[in-house]
Design a protein around this motif. Structure first.
Motif, short mmCIF file in Angstrom:
data_model
loop_
_atom_site.label_atom_id
_atom_site.label_comp_id
_atom_site.label_asym_id
_atom_site.label_seq_id
_atom_site.Cartn_x
_atom_site.Cartn_y
_atom_site.Cartn_z
N ILE A 250 0.87 -1.29 0.00
CA ILE A 250 0.02 -0.03 0.07
C ILE A 250 0.92 1.27 0.03
O ILE A 250 0.65 1.95 -0.73
N ILE A 251 2.02 1.33 0.78
CA ILE A 251 2.99 2.26 0.78
C ILE A 251 3.46 2.70 -0.56
O ILE A 251 3.68 3.70 -0.96
N ARG A 281 -9.54 -17.15 3.74
CA ARG A 281 -8.41 -17.00 4.62
C ARG A 281 -8.28 -15.40 4.82
O ARG A 281 -7.08 -14.79 5.08
N TYR A 282 -9.39 -14.78 5.14
CA TYR A 282 -9.39 -13.58 5.92
C TYR A 282 -10.80 -13.30 6.71
O TYR A 282 -11.68 -14.05 6.12
N THR A 283 -10.71 -12.37 7.52
CA THR A 283 -12.02 -12.05 8.28
C THR A 283 -12.51 -10.70 7.62
O THR A 283 -11.78 -10.15 7.05
N ARG A 284 -14.00 -10.73 7.94
CA ARG A 284 -14.74 -9.16 7.63
C ARG A 284 -13.78 -8.23 8.31
O ARG A 284 -13.50 -7.27 8.10
N GLU A 285 -13.13 -8.53 9.64
CA GLU A 285 -12.43 -7.51 10.31
C GLU A 285 -11.29 -7.31 9.55
O GLU A 285 -10.63 -5.89 9.63
N GLU A 290 -7.92 -3.39 6.29
CA GLU A 290 -7.18 -3.10 5.21
C GLU A 290 -7.62 -1.79 4.27
O GLU A 290 -6.86 -0.97 3.81
N ILE A 291 -8.86 -1.90 4.55
CA ILE A 291 -9.60 -0.61 3.72
C ILE A 291 -9.13 0.85 4.55
O ILE A 291 -8.84 1.89 3.86
N ASP A 300 -8.09 9.47 -1.05
CA ASP A 300 -9.14 9.34 -2.02
C ASP A 300 -9.26 8.01 -3.07
O ASP A 300 -10.02 8.11 -3.99
N ILE A 301 -8.60 7.19 -2.44
CA ILE A 301 -8.57 5.90 -3.44
C ILE A 301 -9.88 5.35 -3.65
O ILE A 301 -10.93 5.31 -2.66
N ALA A 302 -10.31 4.91 -4.86
CA ALA A 302 -11.60 4.38 -5.20
C ALA A 302 -11.23 2.78 -5.03
O ALA A 302 -10.40 2.22 -5.70
N ILE A 303 -12.32 2.18 -4.29
CA ILE A 303 -12.29 0.67 -4.15
C ILE A 303 -13.22 -0.05 -4.77
O ILE A 303 -14.60 0.61 -4.60
N THR A 304 -13.16 -0.85 -5.77
CA THR A 304 -13.82 -1.65 -6.36
C THR A 304 -13.97 -3.04 -5.71
O THR A 304 -12.84 -3.58 -5.32
#
Ligand code: SF4
Length: 440
Positions: A250-251, A281-285, A290-291, A300-304
């Motif tokens: 992400i950085i 292999r990940y949870t909602r949390e 990550e978001i 301002d990143i757009a996430i789809t």
């Protein structure tokens, strides 16, 4: 005088990966002297590059192949080839050959690059060629490409998948993850930039795990290296797996001057119960964290995303978890699907397969929600000036079109051809997901 030019026509099903693989098939044919044509009737060779992720893609492919029986009778020299994920499934090639004996060449995903020799085999022997390799082979470089989406170019960085999500057939038909060497990817990108391409999209089933099999590189360093190349271009990539998206990566995205401010991060379900059944292999949390990190570094990143409803055992509460997550994240776009049973995957034999009506109801609710988020986000564009890469011309609208860094599509008028140019557009009209404006 007889026309000696030979023509090819390729029908592609499925994802972007397949679209790019069809560019390779077209490249191989073009190198053999074939030219593209507008429809099946003009073609000397027709290739079906198939997909088996969803049952309806398979049904459509079979329907279209079947419809060629008459043409093949009229045009004896016509060559029909079928390849891709569908033919790679165990026992499918024989089944297909029995059902449509007029197919000339059947091959799979592991020998796509061998198409030239399979075609020559067919042309010299006149016999049917069926060639399915059970295991993936080493990556072959330098396959010619006949690119069709200037100013955008697709670049494979890896093949296969190691994840075995329980609903997905990909690992069975595409094999294990294999990464291309960074120097080969960078050289391909350099050549594309020199040729004038303005947007490069790196492709892989899970680009975040790029390099794990090579050992001395990773996705963060790859995008940094590509971002440092000279030239005026944008960089995108797909698709990501939430379990492998690291803060380091992400950085690197945040520091890159070329990476677009958008990311596709498939959640699939907002319920931990369903995510576990899906083997994600990940949870909602984990996902929401990550978001948060993504928005910390790139506010301002757009996430789809991709979301599946109606997975076996999905309860009303599970669906509500998904619905609420979508509300919370406020995606810039979501591909929503009803779970489709794929033979050969663990989910196909799970207890609690869902009633179609319930799944339909759930997906409609989700689509409504996402549409309202899209409308809200579109409204915020009103009166803004955005930089668009002009990608094409829409004949129906009589306007040029392109996308901004967030992936949002905008239409605008121009008297000159602007395809491949960056232009500033003042947004004057906002609708559902696309925008309209004028060049400033
Ligand atoms: S990550 Fe999961 S959904 Fe994506 S290709 Fe691999 S197995 Fe399929």
């Amino acid at each position: 005088m007889e026309n000696l030019t030979k023509y090819f026509y390729i029908v592609t099903y499925g994802c972007q990966m397949n679209v790019h693989e069809s560019e390779k098939l077209a490249g191989i044919l073009n190198e053999q002297g074939y030219l593209p044509c507008e429809n099946e009737k003009q073609a000397d060779i027709i290739v079906f590059n198939t997909c088996c992720i969803r049952e309806n893609a398979e049904d459509r492919a079979e329907g279209n192949i079947g419809a060629l029986k008459k043409l093949k009778k009229q045009k004896k020299d016509l060559i029909i080839a079928v390849c891709g994920c569908m033919t790679q499934q165990k026992g499918y090639a024989e089944q297909l050959h029995k059902k449509f004996p007029f197919i000339d060449i059947i091959f799979g995903t592991h020998n796509l690059e061998d198409f030239k020799s399979l075609l020559q085999q067919k042309l010299s022997s006149k016999k049917k060629v069926i060639s399915i390799l059970e295991k993936e082979t080493e990556i072959k470089e330098n396959t010619p490409k006949f690119r069709t989406s200037f100013p955008n170019a697709w670049v494979n960085i890896m093949y296969g998948c190691n994840n075995f999500c329980t609903y997905c057939i990909v690992p069975y038909v595409r094999g294990r993850e294999r990464s291309r060497k960074p120097e080969n990817i960078i050289n391909e990108c350099k050549a594309l930039i020199n040729e004038g391409y303005k947007e490069i999209t790196l492709l892989g089933q899970n680009v975040n795990s790029y390099g794990k099999d090579l050992g001395n590189t990773n996705f963060a360093s790859l995008i940094t290296e590509i971002s440092n190349l000279d030239g005026d271009f944008r960089l995108r990539f797909m698709t990501n797996h939430p379990k492998d998206l690291t803060e380091d990566l992400i950085i690197s995205l945040a520091n890159s001057k070329k990476c677009c401010k958008s990311i596709h991060l498939p959640i699939q379900s907002g319920s931990n119960h369903i995510l576990k059944l899906m083997n994600r292999r990940y949870t909602r949390e984990d996902y929401l964290e990550e978001i948060k990190i993504l928005r910390k570094y790139i506010p301002d990143i757009a996430i789809t995303t991709d979301i599946m409803v109606g997975f076996p055992q999905e309860t009303d509460e599970d669906f509500l978890d998904t619905f609420n997550l979508v509300k919370e994240v406020k995606y810039s776009g979501a591909f929503t699907f009803v779970y489709s049973k794929r033979k050969g995957t663990p989910a196909a034999t799970m207890e609690g397969q869902m009633d179609e009506e319930i799944s339909k109801e759930r997906i409609m609710k989700l689509i409504d929600l996402q549409n309202s988020i899209n409308r809200e986000q579109s409204l915020s564009y009103n009166g803004k000036i955005i930089e668009i890469l002009c990608e094409g011309y829409d004949d129906k609208k009589g306007k040029y079109l392109g996308r901004d860094t967030y992936g949002r599509m905008a239409y605008f008028s121009s008297n000159i051809n602007l395809i491949g140019k960056f232009v500033n557009v003042l947004i004057t009209e906002t609708g559902g997901i696309s925008l309209s404006g004028e060049i400033v």
